[in-house]
Design a protein around this motif. Structure first.
Motif, PDB file in Angstrom:
ATOM      1  N   LYS A 248      -1.396   5.153  -8.990  1.00 12.06           N
ATOM      2  CA  LYS A 248      -0.308   5.312  -8.255  1.00 12.06           C
ATOM      3  C   LYS A 248       0.761   4.299  -8.771  1.00 12.06           C
ATOM      4  CE  LYS A 248      -3.420   6.421  -4.310  1.00 12.06           C
ATOM      5  NZ  LYS A 248      -3.805   6.320  -3.161  1.00 12.06           N
TER       6      LYS A 248
ATOM      7  N   ASP B 181      -1.246  -4.556  -7.669  1.00 14.27           N
ATOM      8  CA  ASP B 181      -1.823  -5.604  -7.028  1.00 14.27           C
ATOM      9  C   ASP B 181      -2.295  -5.586  -5.669  1.00 14.27           C
ATOM     10  OD1 ASP B 181      -2.905  -8.035  -7.259  1.00 14.27           O
ATOM     11  OD2 ASP B 181      -1.101  -9.285  -7.568  1.00 14.27           O
ATOM     12  N   ARG B 182      -3.076  -6.344  -5.155  1.00 14.73           N
ATOM     13  CA  ARG B 182      -3.411  -6.449  -3.722  1.00 14.73           C
ATOM     14  C   ARG B 182      -2.508  -7.645  -3.113  1.00 14.73           C
ATOM     15  NH1 ARG B 182      -8.220  -4.172  -1.771  1.00 14.73           N
ATOM     16  NH2 ARG B 182      -8.133  -5.404   0.114  1.00 14.73           N
ATOM     17  N   ALA B 183      -2.191  -7.108  -1.668  1.00 14.69           N
ATOM     18  CA  ALA B 183      -1.245  -7.874  -1.021  1.00 14.69           C
ATOM     19  C   ALA B 183      -1.857  -9.311  -1.050  1.00 14.69           C
ATOM     20  CB  ALA B 183      -1.270  -7.476   0.351  1.00 14.69           C
ATOM     21  N   GLU B 184      -3.161  -9.578  -0.850  1.00 14.22           N
ATOM     22  CA  GLU B 184      -3.523 -10.947  -0.865  1.00 14.22           C
ATOM     23  C   GLU B 184      -3.523 -11.861  -2.227  1.00 14.22           C
ATOM     24  OE1 GLU B 184      -5.167  -7.900  -0.163  1.00 14.22           O
ATOM     25  OE2 GLU B 184      -7.080  -8.189   0.850  1.00 14.22           O
TER      26      GLU B 184
ATOM     27  N   TYR C 179      -1.507  -8.910   6.167  1.00 18.81           N
ATOM     28  CA  TYR C 179      -1.122  -8.792   4.848  1.00 18.81           C
ATOM     29  C   TYR C 179       0.410  -9.024   4.601  1.00 18.81           C
ATOM     30  CZ  TYR C 179      -5.255  -5.689   3.763  1.00 18.81           C
ATOM     31  OH  TYR C 179      -6.265  -5.323   3.803  1.00 18.81           O
TER      32      TYR C 179
ATOM     33  N   ASP D 128       1.009  -1.517  -4.898  1.00 18.28           N
ATOM     34  CA  ASP D 128      -0.246  -0.586  -4.422  1.00 18.28           C
ATOM     35  C   ASP D 128      -1.366  -1.341  -5.394  1.00 18.28           C
ATOM     36  OD1 ASP D 128      -0.997   1.919  -2.718  1.00 18.28           O
ATOM     37  OD2 ASP D 128      -2.422   1.478  -4.227  1.00 18.28           O
ATOM     38  N   SER D 129      -2.551  -1.476  -4.987  1.00 18.29           N
ATOM     39  CA  SER D 129      -3.762  -1.887  -5.683  1.00 18.29           C
ATOM     40  C   SER D 129      -4.330  -0.962  -6.762  1.00 18.29           C
ATOM     41  CB  SER D 129      -4.840  -2.341  -4.808  1.00 18.29           C
ATOM     42  OG  SER D 129      -5.132  -1.408  -3.833  1.00 18.29           O
ATOM     43  N   VAL D 130      -3.810   0.340  -6.621  1.00 20.16           N
ATOM     44  CA  VAL D 130      -4.359   1.506  -7.343  1.00 20.16           C
ATOM     45  C   VAL D 130      -3.534   1.933  -8.691  1.00 20.16           C
ATOM     46  CG1 VAL D 130      -5.211   3.881  -7.581  1.00 20.16           C
ATOM     47  CG2 VAL D 130      -5.959   2.551  -5.638  1.00 20.16           C
TER      48      VAL D 130
ATOM     49  N   ARG E 149       2.662   1.884   5.668  1.00 16.45           N
ATOM     50  CA  ARG E 149       2.192   3.102   6.192  1.00 16.45           C
ATOM     51  C   ARG E 149       0.824   3.781   6.032  1.00 16.45           C
ATOM     52  NH1 ARG E 149       4.531   9.515   5.588  1.00 16.45           N
ATOM     53  NH2 ARG E 149       3.122   9.424   3.631  1.00 16.45           N
ATOM     54  N   GLY E 150      -0.080   3.930   6.838  1.00 19.84           N
ATOM     55  CA  GLY E 150      -1.318   4.505   6.515  1.00 19.84           C
ATOM     56  C   GLY E 150      -2.234   3.657   5.799  1.00 19.84           C
ATOM     57  N   VAL E 151      -2.111   2.344   5.779  1.00 21.60           N
ATOM     58  CA  VAL E 151      -2.944   1.303   5.021  1.00 21.60           C
ATOM     59  C   VAL E 151      -4.050   1.027   5.715  1.00 21.60           C
ATOM     60  CG1 VAL E 151      -3.222  -0.778   3.725  1.00 21.60           C
ATOM     61  CG2 VAL E 151      -1.310   0.837   3.447  1.00 21.60           C
TER      62      VAL E 151
ATOM     63  N   PHE F 174       5.650   6.320  -0.314  1.00 18.64           N
ATOM     64  CA  PHE F 174       5.918   6.450   1.033  1.00 18.64           C
ATOM     65  C   PHE F 174       5.497   5.083   1.923  1.00 18.64           C
ATOM     66  CE2 PHE F 174       4.964  10.339  -1.357  1.00 18.64           C
ATOM     67  CZ  PHE F 174       6.228  10.873  -1.122  1.00 18.64           C
TER      68      PHE F 174
ATOM     69  N   GLY G 269       0.835  -1.194   0.062  1.00 14.11           N
ATOM     70  CA  GLY G 269      -0.009   0.010   0.021  1.00 14.11           C
ATOM     71  C   GLY G 269       1.028   1.170   0.091  1.00 14.11           C
ATOM     72  N   THR G 270       1.865   1.363  -0.972  1.00 15.55           N
ATOM     73  CA  THR G 270       2.747   2.488  -0.811  1.00 15.55           C
ATOM     74  C   THR G 270       2.284   3.599  -1.486  1.00 15.55           C
ATOM     75  OG1 THR G 270       5.138   2.748  -1.601  1.00 15.55           O
ATOM     76  CG2 THR G 270       3.493   1.622  -3.287  1.00 15.55           C
ATOM     77  N   GLY G 271       1.217   3.688  -2.150  1.00 10.38           N
ATOM     78  CA  GLY G 271       0.612   4.939  -2.499  1.00 10.38           C
ATOM     79  C   GLY G 271       1.334   5.423  -3.596  1.00 10.38           C
TER      80      GLY G 271
HETATM   81  C1  LIG Z   1      -3.795   5.842   2.479  1.00  9.69           C
HETATM   82  S1  LIG Z   1      -2.869   5.306   1.246  1.00  9.69           S
HETATM   83  C2  LIG Z   1      -1.464   5.233   2.036  1.00  9.69           C
HETATM   84  C3  LIG Z   1      -0.343   5.352   1.251  1.00  9.69           C
HETATM   85  C4  LIG Z   1       1.194   5.506   1.604  1.00  9.69           C
HETATM   86  N1  LIG Z   1       1.822   4.313   2.315  1.00  9.69           N
HETATM   87  C5  LIG Z   1       1.663   6.753   2.428  1.00  9.69           C
HETATM   88  O1  LIG Z   1       1.669   6.537   3.630  1.00  9.69           O
HETATM   89  O2  LIG Z   1       1.465   7.890   1.677  1.00  9.69           O
HETATM   90  C6  LIG Z   1      -3.326   3.539   1.561  1.00  9.69           C
HETATM   91  C7  LIG Z   1      -2.807   2.889   0.195  1.00  9.69           C
HETATM   92  O3  LIG Z   1      -2.840   1.410   0.413  1.00  9.69           O
HETATM   93  C8  LIG Z   1      -3.395   0.862  -0.463  1.00  9.69           C
HETATM   94  N2  LIG Z   1      -3.856  -0.400  -0.465  1.00  9.69           N
HETATM   95  C9  LIG Z   1      -4.908  -0.674   0.720  1.00  9.69           C
HETATM   96  N3  LIG Z   1      -5.312  -2.284   0.785  1.00  9.69           N
HETATM   97  C10 LIG Z   1      -4.268  -2.611   0.104  1.00  9.69           C
HETATM   98  C11 LIG Z   1      -3.863  -4.001   0.079  1.00  9.69           C
HETATM   99  N4  LIG Z   1      -4.812  -5.125   0.255  1.00  9.69           N
HETATM  100  N5  LIG Z   1      -3.018  -4.571  -1.128  1.00  9.69           N
HETATM  101  C12 LIG Z   1      -2.278  -3.418  -1.620  1.00  9.69           C
HETATM  102  N6  LIG Z   1      -2.560  -2.192  -1.652  1.00  9.69           N
HETATM  103  C13 LIG Z   1      -3.460  -1.705  -0.740  1.00  9.69           C
HETATM  104  C14 LIG Z   1      -4.410   1.736  -1.489  1.00  9.69           C
HETATM  105  O4  LIG Z   1      -4.737   1.537  -2.698  1.00  9.69           O
HETATM  106  C15 LIG Z   1      -3.874   3.102  -1.075  1.00  9.69           C
HETATM  107  O5  LIG Z   1      -3.007   3.746  -2.169  1.00  9.69           O
END
Ligand SMILES: C[S@@+](CC[C@H](N)C(=O)[O-])C[C@H]1O[C@@H](n2cnc3c(N)ncnc32)[C@H](O)[C@@H]1O
Length: 233
Positions: free
Chosen positions: A103, A124-127, A155, A98-100, A144-146, A80, A75-77
């Motif tokens: 990003k 991709d998603r972690a799972e 995860y 990251d799943s989006v 961070r922040g996920v 970060f 979930g690196t966004g």
């Molecule tokens: C709030 S953002 C935080 C991004 C970055 N880590 C930061 O601190 O700025 C959370 C991110 O986690 C990703 N995310 C959430 N669940 C996830 C999963 N199961 N696998 C991969 N990415 C995931 C979302 O797409 C989103 O970009």
């Protein structure tokens, strides 16, 4: 921007060579530019971006063991803490996931523009990504922040080698470690240290929770996509 970054690094007691500082600044500029048309971060002011994203990511630098060869940021966004730490640690191979797509497209562009050979970007998603022979292969986990700690443990821990370390970044005082006892037990992991830190300019408090994986993870974890979030361990 450069002066502000250098001052922040000095107050953390960190020093990097010019190539690394140039890369960090180039990355920040790409983010500010891309963010004008594609929403990647809510932080748009240059100094806040440097402190709340770049310096915040580098709070982890001193906790990274010298033996680390591989790291994953789930979930690196917009990168970060993973992209910042990949730039600062060119000898460590980083997987930034990251799943989006918008990003990861941005991160792919940063990787190419800066010629970062130690970075792999995964949309991709972690799972799901864990199914790709990645189970038990990383020395270091970042996130961070996920989500809450009991969710991200499910995860993250399956990706780590036995004896690998997860450095979870949290806002101060969430008490999430207290709700994570069951997840830690089920995933054979333990909290080794909790560091209480501060950002250098705003003095905003930050917490880093250092978690060690003690045994191989049961193959039933992580559970199906979405279940760790819906029904945390
Ligand atoms: C709030 S953002 C935080 C991004 C970055 N880590 C930061 O601190 O700025 C959370 C991110 O986690 C990703 N995310 C959430 N669940 C996830 C999963 N199961 N696998 C991969 N990415 C995931 C979302 O797409 C989103 O970009």
């Amino acid at each position: 921007m450069r002066e502000y970054l250098l001052k922040g690094l000095e107050s953390l007691g960190l020093e990097f060579d010019k190539v690394i500082i140039d890369n960090l600044i180039a990355y920040a500029k790409l983010l500010l530019e891309t963010n004008k048309h594609t929403n990647l971060t809510a932080i748009r002011d240059e100094d806040s971006l440097i402190e709340k994203h770049f310096i915040d990511s580098m709070l982890l630098q001193k906790s990274i063991s010298e033996n680390t060869e591989t790291a994953i940021d789930i979930g690196t966004g917009a990168g970060f803490p993973g992209m910042v730490l990949a730039i600062c640690n060119p000898k460590i191979k980083f997987t930034l996931m990251d799943s989006v797509g918008k990003k990861t497209d941005f991160l792919e562009m940063v990787k190419n523009e800066l010629g970062l050979e130690n970075v792999e970007v995964i949309n991709d998603r972690a799972e799901e990504f864990i199914k790709n022979e990645k189970r038990g292969t990383y020395d270091l986990g970042l996130c961070r922040g996920v989500s809450k700690l009991n969710v991200i443990l499910e995860y993250m821990i399956p990706f780590l080698k036995v004896d690998g370390v997860f450095l979870a970044q949290k806002m101060e005082g969430t008490g999430e470690e207290n709700e994570s006892e069951n997840a830690l037990n089920v995933l054979d992991s333990e909290i080794e240290e909790i560091y209480k830190l501060e950002l250098p300019f705003s003095s905003d408090p930050r917490t880093i929770i250092k978690i060690r994986k003690n045994k191989a993870t049961n193959s039933k974890y992580p559970r199906r996509t979405g279940i760790p979030l819906k029904r945390p361990l």
